[in-house]
Design a protein around this motif. Structure first.
Motif, PDB file in Angstrom:
ATOM      1  N   HIS A 277     -26.505 -13.641 -34.957  1.00 37.81           N
ATOM      2  CA  HIS A 277     -25.645 -13.985 -33.821  1.00 37.81           C
ATOM      3  C   HIS A 277     -26.500 -14.149 -32.567  1.00 37.81           C
ATOM      4  O   HIS A 277     -27.415 -13.350 -32.314  1.00 37.81           O
ATOM      5  N   SER A 278     -26.194 -15.160 -31.791  1.00 43.22           N
ATOM      6  CA  SER A 278     -26.822 -15.321 -30.485  1.00 43.22           C
ATOM      7  C   SER A 278     -26.114 -14.405 -29.493  1.00 43.22           C
ATOM      8  O   SER A 278     -24.900 -14.507 -29.295  1.00 43.22           O
ATOM      9  N   GLU A 281     -24.456 -16.365 -26.762  1.00 36.92           N
ATOM     10  CA  GLU A 281     -23.157 -16.923 -27.148  1.00 36.92           C
ATOM     11  C   GLU A 281     -22.069 -15.857 -27.144  1.00 36.92           C
ATOM     12  O   GLU A 281     -20.944 -16.096 -26.708  1.00 36.92           O
ATOM     13  N   ASN A 284     -21.225 -15.132 -23.491  1.00 40.57           N
ATOM     14  CA  ASN A 284     -20.474 -16.244 -22.883  1.00 40.57           C
ATOM     15  C   ASN A 284     -19.035 -16.317 -23.406  1.00 40.57           C
ATOM     16  O   ASN A 284     -18.127 -16.732 -22.684  1.00 40.57           O
ATOM     17  N   SER A 285     -18.838 -15.883 -24.638  1.00 42.09           N
ATOM     18  CA  SER A 285     -17.493 -15.926 -25.229  1.00 42.09           C
ATOM     19  C   SER A 285     -16.643 -14.729 -24.810  1.00 42.09           C
ATOM     20  O   SER A 285     -15.433 -14.716 -25.020  1.00 42.09           O
TER      21      SER A 285
END
Length: 289
Positions: A277-278, A281, A284-285
């Protein structure tokens, strides 16, 4: 693929252990989970809660297990407990008990930045623990984690509590780097460490694919909130850590941050072949909030 008949988890009530136990339980692996604090029991799990780790009581329960996860650790010292007691002496106890129980493998959570040249007391104790395991004659996988993050890790809880108060504190410039890894990836790696021979007798940096500054992480984490960000001097941060046992950052927390340690994610990726997993990301989510 190595067959597992039973796995022991020491320090079962902690954040990483809880997620690991849930994952292993869903894989139908039999668990012997031990902690000094109470914890929720999963299927396929024998739960042991003891105020003191009593070898005479534990030993018959863990006989002939495939592997043992040693996830006990402390982030701060006090007059009653110190790094040597937990990271070194307790690790020696775990090794000796594992040998008596005929457990062939130990998986140990060390720390990113630990090495033979360490001068920090916390890192020295972790390095000595690593050496005890390496020289034990047992198979091992030693992981050196950066921040392991999820919904309820200590770092995330701290940020959430600060957001509720309307202000997040950053010691110093906040420009030092961190390399967080998502808990969902960590439990997959830990599972691989007991089922795949490629992890045998390895020391691995437990880090995610994204390298970001502490300030960048905090800003992304809190971007959908109204909390402000306040920077305060390192001198003030260290003074608070030295004089206040309930300080937001302990002395060794600050040393780890300022140490600006970077890990080798590519080695981890190549060995595990996991799609990590980034963290950028996830931030940001809003999935970590």
């Amino acid at each position: 693929m190595v067959r597992t008949n039973q796995v022991v988890v020491i320090g079962a009530s902690g954040f990483v252990a809880k997620n690991l136990r849930k994952y292993l339980s869903e894989k139908n692996i039999k668990l012997i989970s031990i902690s000094r604090s109470n914890f929720k029991q999963f299927k396929n799990e024998t739960k042991i809660v003891l105020k003191k780790y009593d070898e005479k009581y534990i030993l018959p329960k863990i006989q002939n297990s495939t592997a043992l996860f040693h996830l006990v650790g402390i982030g701060k010292q006090s007059v009653k407990i110190n790094f040597d007691m937990i990271n070194v002496q307790f690790t020696d106890f775990i090794i000796n008990m594992s040998k008596k129980a005929k457990i062939k493998k130990i998986i140990y959570a060390s720390g990113l930045g630990v090495n033979a040249n360490s001068s920090n007391e916390y890192f020295i104790s972790k390095y000595r623990a690593e050496q005890l395991i390496i020289n034990s004659g047992l198979d091992y996988s030693i992981f050196r984690p950066s921040y392991i993050v999820g919904k309820d890790d200590l770092f995330t809880k701290s940020l959430k509590n600060q957001i509720k108060k309307g202000e997040i504190n950053i010691p110093g410039s906040g420009l030092y780097s961190i390399q967080p890894i998502y808990i969902g990836d960590v439990v997959k790696l830990f599972f691989q460490s007991i089922t795949q021979k490629e992890f045998q007798n390895k020391i691995l940096d437990l880090v995610g694919p994204d390298l970001l500054t502490f300030e960048q992480y905090v800003k992304l984490f809190s971007k959908k909130t109204t909390a402000s960000i306040k920077k305060f001097s390192l001198e003030e941060a260290y003074h608070d850590a030295i004089t206040n046992s309930k300080s937001l950052f302990g002395i060794d927390d600050l040393n780890i941050l300022i140490g600006n340690f970077k890990g080798n994610h590519n080695k981890l990726q190549k060995l595990s072949k996991i799609k990590f997993h980034s963290i950028l990301e996830l931030l940001n989510s809003g999935r970590l909030l």
